[in-house]
Design a protein around this motif. Structure first.
Motif: not given
Ligand code: UDP
Ligand code: MG
Length: 335
Positions: A1-10, A113-118, A120-122, A318-323
């Protein structure tokens, strides 16, 4: 599922339901603010006052005066933890939303740590208790039993030892926002919506101050809500008992016939009474189970859950899945 590029800091929203937590707030607020300062994308904290009768709301109002990132939703009365969570999720505007308890059993220091995993695409990062040592034996035993029964009856939709402490992406929060059923076990709903999940382990400390707000009765009610909203197995039990009764009844009917005709010892009328009695009670139970099946299905329908949810659409928007903020409603549900 980890197919996206790293997301920007949310931009992170932290949602915290509070019910008579005046004892714990002075301990929580400084730790929370320190964590919020360290989040590169910025943060807000939504406290949901679930009808507290102590100084909880006043303390939060005062904190808001010092730090505008701290916000308050005050409910008109005590609606219970799941409803308070929903109120908080509806208010939160962040790209990622963290849910946590106020009593510091969910250490806010885990959020980066949770934000870091977010990033990475989770879409869902759950905190799983690797130890319950600080909790009472009673709580541990009841929790163990609850997860065992739930696991059996709902085919493991709910992971063991996962509370409400988790990060969710905007897409997951939007999906949850569509599930408006009345009796809700939030962790079950989060598992139901799907998306990519991951888990981080932590040792769960004891409550920092104050008393538990989940006495036995509330705990039992939450468990019953969890069971009945994710499984119709209890309804099916009537059919099962009916079939067992029917089989046992037929066996006994054979015996009654044997006594009547071979041993010739039965009181007149006994045989037919026994047979009629067993036969009809079994049929009644069976029909009851059958009706239960239908009631169960009506129950599923009445909840009006959407049949599926779209995670992504590739059409240039862009959809919400991309933040990128709240998802337009019409695009997420597909019935
Ligand atoms: N809580 C709430 N409404 C309620 C009961 C609890 O908002 O009716 C909140 C409470 O303030 C806390 C969280 O839910 O932030 C979890 O409650 P608690 O820590 O007492 O539960 P436990 O950890 O003992 O299961
Ligand atoms: Mg607690």
């Amino acid at each position: 599922m980890n197919d996206t590029v790293p997301r920007p800091a949310p931009w992170v929203s932290i949602v915290i339901p509070v019910f008579n937590e005046e004892a714990v707030l002075p301990l929580l607020l400084p730790r929370l603010r320190a964590v919020m300062d360290a989040l590169p994308g910025g943060a807000e904290a939504w406290f949901v006052d679930d009808g507290s009768r102590d100084a909880t709301a006043a303390l939060i109002e005062q904190a808001h005066g010092e730090d505008a990132r701290i916000k308050l939703v005050q409910l008109s009365r005590n609606f219970g933890h799941p409803a308070a969570i929903t109120a908080g999720l509806d208010s939160a505007q962040g790209d990622a939303v963290v849910l946590m308890d106020a009593d510091l059993q969910d250490p806010p220091e885990l959020i980066p740590e949770m934000v870091e995993l977010y990033r990475r695409g989770f879409d869902v990062v759950q905190a799983q208790r690797s130890s319950r040592e600080e909790e009472s034996v009673f709580k541990r035993v009841t929790a163990w039993a609850f997860y065992r029964i739930m696991g059996r009856l709902t085919k493991n939709e709910i992971e063991a030892n996962v509370g409400e402490f988790r990060l969710m992406s905007r897409a997951v929060v939007a999906a949850l926002g569509q599930l408006r059923e009345r009796h809700r076990l939030v962790r079950g709903l989060v598992s139901w919506v799907g998306f990519s999940h991951t888990t981080i382990g932590f040792v769960r400390p004891g409550r920092a101050a104050g008393e538990t707000k989940y006495p036995l009765m509330k705990m039992l009610r939450l468990s019953a809500d969890g069971l009945t909203s994710f499984s119709t197995a209890p309804l099916r039990m009537a059919s099962f008992v009916g079939v067992c009764g029917l089989l046992a009844g037929l066996g006994y009917a054979g015996y009654a016939v044997y006594v009547r005709f071979w041993l010739n010892k039965a009181v007149v009328g006994w045989t037919s009474l026994v047979i009629i009695n067993i036969f009809f009670s079994s049929i009644v139970l069976l029909c009851l189970g059958l009706v239960g099946e239908y009631v169960g299905r009506i129950f599923e329908e009445v909840k009006r859950r959407p049949l599926y949810l779209v995670r992504r659409k590739i059409d240039g928007v862009p959809t919400a899945a991309e933040g990128s903020g709240p998802q337009p409603r019409g695009r997420t549900s597909g019935l």
